[in-house]
Design an enzyme around this catalytic site. Structure first.
Site, short mmCIF file in Angstrom:
data_model
loop_
_atom_site.label_atom_id
_atom_site.label_comp_id
_atom_site.label_asym_id
_atom_site.label_seq_id
_atom_site.Cartn_x
_atom_site.Cartn_y
_atom_site.Cartn_z
N ASP A 97 87.60 34.95 -26.31
CA ASP A 97 87.55 36.35 -26.74
C ASP A 97 86.22 36.75 -27.36
O ASP A 97 86.15 37.68 -28.16
CB ASP A 97 88.69 36.59 -27.75
CG ASP A 97 88.69 35.54 -28.85
OD1 ASP A 97 87.62 34.94 -29.08
OD2 ASP A 97 89.75 35.32 -29.47
N GLU A 119 92.53 30.76 -21.64
CA GLU A 119 93.13 31.14 -22.94
C GLU A 119 93.47 32.63 -22.92
O GLU A 119 93.08 33.41 -23.80
CB GLU A 119 92.20 30.81 -24.12
CG GLU A 119 92.93 30.76 -25.45
CD GLU A 119 91.99 30.51 -26.63
OE1 GLU A 119 91.31 31.43 -27.08
OE2 GLU A 119 91.95 29.36 -27.10
N GLU A 133 87.32 40.49 -31.46
CA GLU A 133 87.93 39.58 -30.48
C GLU A 133 89.17 40.16 -29.79
O GLU A 133 89.38 39.91 -28.59
CB GLU A 133 88.27 38.24 -31.14
CG GLU A 133 87.07 37.39 -31.51
CD GLU A 133 86.45 37.74 -32.86
OE1 GLU A 133 86.95 38.69 -33.52
OE2 GLU A 133 85.48 37.08 -33.25
N HIS A 205 84.51 31.90 -40.80
CA HIS A 205 83.41 32.61 -40.12
C HIS A 205 83.78 34.00 -39.65
O HIS A 205 82.92 34.75 -39.17
CB HIS A 205 82.94 31.79 -38.91
CG HIS A 205 83.93 31.79 -37.78
ND1 HIS A 205 84.02 32.81 -36.87
CD2 HIS A 205 84.89 30.91 -37.43
CE1 HIS A 205 84.99 32.55 -36.01
NE2 HIS A 205 85.53 31.41 -36.33
N ARG A 207 84.50 37.88 -38.89
CA ARG A 207 83.87 39.12 -39.38
C ARG A 207 84.75 39.84 -40.40
O ARG A 207 84.25 40.43 -41.35
CB ARG A 207 83.61 40.06 -38.20
CG ARG A 207 82.22 39.88 -37.64
CD ARG A 207 82.09 40.36 -36.21
NE ARG A 207 81.18 39.44 -35.54
CZ ARG A 207 79.91 39.71 -35.26
NH1 ARG A 207 79.41 40.88 -35.54
NH2 ARG A 207 79.15 38.80 -34.70
N HIS A 238 79.40 27.73 -41.67
CA HIS A 238 78.97 28.39 -40.43
C HIS A 238 77.60 29.02 -40.66
O HIS A 238 77.34 29.59 -41.73
CB HIS A 238 80.01 29.46 -40.06
CG HIS A 238 79.92 29.96 -38.65
ND1 HIS A 238 78.97 30.87 -38.25
CD2 HIS A 238 80.65 29.68 -37.55
CE1 HIS A 238 79.13 31.13 -36.95
NE2 HIS A 238 80.15 30.41 -36.50
#
Ligand code: UD1
Ligand code: UDP
Length: 370
Positions: A97, A119, A133, A205, A207, A238
């Site tokens: 994604d 996926e 995503e 990580h 957003r 990250h």
């Protein structure tokens, strides 16, 4: 004539989840397999590719520090378009994604090249969470000719969106293929965890967690370390500057908080095996840790991976400071709570997903030779 299959990879998790697929295709003489690395991630991607010894045929080297979504999207589109024009594959596969996946599906559509989505069908049903995503996977799904859904739940999401049922295949998630192979090997974890200490492994990580949520996560870690003198927190940070800046601000210089660079996949699997509990907002870790019998507290308010939550081995706890401390404390204090979540489950796969995918692609070409 061999069918040309192009596997597109942009970020660390895509490399880990696509690697078993590339390896499975390479074993089969009917296919010519090419790998396109957009390198939406650079160092994280290279780490993951090297473990599986995946040779990249085309590298767009897209990543720039602090890249914005619009600039990333436009650079990716021009780069992927160029490779499709040059090699004219019979099928393109991309996983997950990310922006790489969405752009690849759109570029395939422009070229009228069949796109297979690995996926497929994961949904929170909230277009803004995770951002971007959820939109990326909905858009990629709508442009796909083949959907490799990891579970029955993901298949049912696709059916609800009126996708053609004859194009949806429940294959399991290839992350379990990668995990099972990697977990058999011994990788040194270059962090000393004394026998009398319990390791709390943390990753973040997303957003949605930039700003206040990552600040809360850091403050909760400080509170937990203060409350329990027998825990050591291991936090591979990250490289996204929005995460790294805050983590450094709050968590540097504490002897029981080990801030480290992202682990290579082998050592990270070792770290999961050694962990007592795992706090994460990662998608992949929610799939892997249950298969290793490790309780996972998810630092998000929703998940597209409900299967392990339903099995009781993963818990959604959000990102409020108090909730993180309370939920982690339950596991650290109460052996019954702990055992219930550490019982292990593998709803996402059996390690044979990539073989199934190669078989499905073979029949796809047999049924539609062009
Ligand atoms: C990306 C994906 C996300 C996925 C995650 C896996 C998008 C929009 N986001 O998020 O879906 O869950 O990867 O980790 O597709 N950086 C480096 N080195 C690296 C990787 C990243 O320095 O190897 C830094 C760079 O400053 C880069 C920034 O992180 O600009 C953000 O990278 P980006 O790929 O845009 O987003 P991620 O947060 O990594
Ligand atoms: N991972 C890794 N090193 C680390 C942290 C994570 O190799 O230091 C692996 C992890 O095992 C999983 C994948 O990276 O397979 C998850 O990547 P990430 O959390 O960045 O992305 P997501 O899965 O959320 O898209």
């Amino acid at each position: 004539m061999k069918k040309k299959v192009l596997c597109v990879i942009g970020t660390r998790p895509e490399a880990i989840k696509m690697a078993p697929v590339v390896i499975a295709f390479k074993k089969s003489s009917e296919f010519e397999v090419c790998v396109l690395a957009t390198a939406q991630h650079r160092d994280l991607l290279d780490q993951a590719l090297s473990l599986f010894d995946i040779k990249v045929d085309y590298d767009l080297n897209i990543m720039q520090p602090g890249q914005s979504l619009p600039e990333l999207t436009s650079r990716l589109m021009l780069g992927v378009d160029k490779v499709l024009t040059e090699i004219k594959p019979d099928l393109v596969i991309a996983q997950g994604d990310t922006t790489t996946v969405f752009v690849t599906s759109l570029a395939c559509f422009y070229h009228k090249i069949p796109f297979a989505h690995l996926e497929a069908g994961l949904r929170t049903h909230d277009l803004y969470s995770p951002f971007p995503e959820e939109a990326n996977r909905v858009l990629a799904g709508n442009l796909a000719s083949l959907h490799f859904a990891p579970t029955e739940v993901s298949k049912s999401n696709l059916l609800r969106e009126a996708m053609d049922p004859t194009k949806i295949f429940v294959t399991g998630n290839t992350v379990i293929d990668a995990l099972l192979v990697t977990a058999q090997k011994d990788f040194t974890l270059e962090i000393d965890i004394p026998e009398n200490k319990r390791m709390v492994l943390v990753t973040s990580h997303r957003r949605e967690n930039f700003g206040q949520p990552i600040t809360n996560i850091c403050k909760a870690i400080l509170a937990l370390v203060k409350k329990y003198d027998d825990i050591i927190v291991v936090f591979p940070v990250h490289p996204n500057p929005n995460i790294r800046k805050v983590v450094d601000q709050y968590l540097l210089d504490n002897a029981r908080i080990k801030l480290v660079s992202p682990f290579d996949y082998g050592p990270f699997v070792s770290a999961m095996k050694k962990a007592y509990i795992i706090l994460t907002d990662s998608g992949g870790v929610q799939e892997e840790a249950p298969a290793l019998g490790k309780p996972v507290l998810v630092l998000r308010r929703d998940t597209e991976r409900p299967e392990a939550v339903m099995e009781g081995v993963v818990k959604l706890i959000g990102t409020e400071l108090e909730d993180i401390v309370n939920e982690a404390s339950k596991l650290l204090d109460d052996m019954n709570e702990y055992r219930a979540m550490a019982k292990g489950a593998s709803p996402y796969g059996d390690g044979k997903s990539s073989e199934r995918i190669v078989d499905i692609v073979r029949s796809y070409f047999e049924q539609s030779p062009r």
